[in-house]
Write a protein that holds these residues in place. Structure first.
Motif: not given
Ligand code: PHE
Length: 497
Positions: A223-227, A232-233, A466-469, A491-494
């Protein structure tokens, strides 16, 4: 073949027109659940048996109810404990059994005992009747024998209230023969194998039907770490804008590239051990492009290219000191120097997203290491307007349209601007990055042609993550307190672009 238990069940269904799984369990001396399991696997094989769900309620004795069967009711035990001649001190009677207290009060209200309160040394209990009938015990025994219907309703209620009996519901199945009934059942194939195909044996096999309601097996994966997801985005945005990623695979850098090449004077407070992690082993870097180093020395100490310089004794010892890079602009400096060495200059757009280190006081939003996102554009005649333009284009891709700029200071950029964006949630302007136009004192010693300017900006990766998650303490994002479940489940980040 169906397993042995399945075969036993089929036999019983064959012998009886219809049979209940509870009965099968008692005939075979097995647990009911086990019979139900075997019935289910028989059902999966086709229409071998038919089932009809039954729900049977019956009454059972509680642990306390079973005590009555064994020893008699509490009240009878208390009555028996009172000697027929004389009596017993109430205090002593209470010690005769753990349930003496409740037994005593029942026996008293049944009129079995009397109490002589006038006796010397405390109340004495005596029998009032010469014999008793232990009704509670016989009723409990009736329940045990399945004859609860013989007990008057009112007394039944009393047994329930005394928690001597409970009603239990048993879900069972009535089994009858199905259209494909047989005494032995072959197991259905679950896989079509290459062997079955090559031998042709698949033609004779029976295959299990697909179960579209079955839950799939979770694929095992990392699993990819949120960072890393947010990185990637950002990388995607840069790539869409035609930027090339810089190699950032060196956390250890020399002071030369981290500071000196950026025209940051050697007395600058950021170069203090309070702000920067210096490396002890190896303490010094050894390889430098010496001609360029001489030009850097000169621009710091004497000036040049139209600048007065910083006017101090520049020391190579200081420049050689190894450190953990404090910003990714060190990487940008190396790349711009490399660009300047090309025979012919060509415009470039570079970016990097990687880790940097600062000797900071740690708190909920600061760690000693974090990630920087950096963009760099080099071309002839770039000015502040170009920087503002590219920042608008970049942040628009992040869904941020309202930007404001505030004059700032960096040793290596002039002019410099802090970037603010309007936060719709917080209803205020928040700082989102830093930017500027690199100074000629930095670019010209590298050998970049006159007239080429370089605009650049930097921001943190942690903050948007941090804001996103919705993480408000950075220690939950990085370090030993990271909950792996959080990493797994995010979840995945968009980014909203
Ligand atoms: N290096 C700056 C910082 O660490 C960010 C920056 C990058 C500023 C490029 C100007 C130009 O904050």
């Amino acid at each position: 073949m169906a397993d042995a238990l399945g075969v036993e069940i089929l036999k019983l269904v064959n012998e009886n027109e219809a049979i209940d799984t509870v009965k099968i369990a008692s005939i075979l001396g097995k647990d009911h659940q086990q019979i139900v399991g075997a019935v289910n696997s028989l059902k999966s094989v086709g229409d071998v048996i038919q089932t009809e769900q039954l729900s049977n309620k019956h009454w059972e004795l509680t642990k306390e109810g079973k005590l009555f069967v064994e020893h008699g009711s509490h009240e009878a035990c208390v009555y028996e404990a009172v000697p027929s001649d004389g009596g017993i001190k109430q205090a002593d009677l209470m010690k005769t059994s753990p349930n003496a207290k409740i037994g005593f009060s029942k026996a008293m209200s049944a009129g079995w005992l009397i109490m002589d309160k006038t006796a010397e040394g405390g109340p004495v209990v005596k029998r009032k009747v010469s014999s008793i009938e232990d009704k509670a015990k016989s009723q409990v025994m009736l329940v045990q024998a399945g004859q609860i219907s013989n007990i008057p309703e009112k007394e039944c209620k009393e047994l329930k209230k005394r928690k001597l009996i409970v009603e239990v519901v048993v879900k069972s199945f009535k089994l009858t023969k199905g259209s494909d009934f047989s005494l032995s059942v072959s197991k259905l194939e679950t896989d079509l194998t290459p062997e079955m195909i090559s031998s042709g044996s698949w033609k004779e096999k029976n295959f299990k039907a697909y179960n579209f309601n079955a839950m799939g097996v979770m694929p095992v994966s990392g699993h990819l770490h949120p960072l890393m997801k947010v990185r990637a985005e950002f990388r995607q945005i840069f790539l869409e804008m035609g930027f090339t990623e810089m190699p950032t695979n060196n956390y250890v850098e020399s002071s030369f590239w981290n500071f000196d090449a950026l025209f940051q004077p050697q007395q600058h407070p950021a170069r203090d051990a309070h702000d920067t992690f210096f490396i002890q082993d190896p303490m010094y870097a050894t390889e430098f492009p010496m001609e360029y180093l001489e030009r850097v020395k000169k621009v710091h100490s004497e000036g040049g290219f139209g600048s007065q310089g910083h006017k101090y004794d520049w020391s190579i010892e200081e420049a050689k000191k190894n450190l953990l890079r404090t910003h990714t602009t060190a990487v940008s400096a190396r790349m711009l120097y490399k660009l300047a060495q090309l025979e012919e200059f060509h415009p470039v757009k570079y970016f990097s997203i990687d880790r940097v280190f600062r000797n900071e006081t740690l708190d909920a939003t600061h760690l000693a290491e974090f990630h920087q996102i950096e963009g760099v554009v080099a071309d002839y005649n770039l000015a502040l307007a170009d920087l503002i333009g590219v920042l608008h284009a970049f942040f628009k891709k992040l869904g941020i349209e309202k930007l404001r700029f505030k004059p700032a200071f960096n040793p290596y950029t002039e002019p410099s601007m802090e970037i603010f964006s309007y936060h719709e949630g917080l209803k205020k302007w928040v700082e989102v990055g830093n930017s500027g136009v690199f100074r000629p004192e930095m670019l010209l010693p590298m050998g970049l042609p006159e007239g080429v300017s370089v605009i650049a900006w930097g921001l943190s990766l942690e903050r948007p993550t941090m804001i996103k998650y919705g993480i408000d303490n950075i220690r939950e994002l990085v370090g030993h307190k990271v909950n792996l479940q959080m990493v797994q489940e995010n979840g995945i980040c968009r980014l909203d672009k």
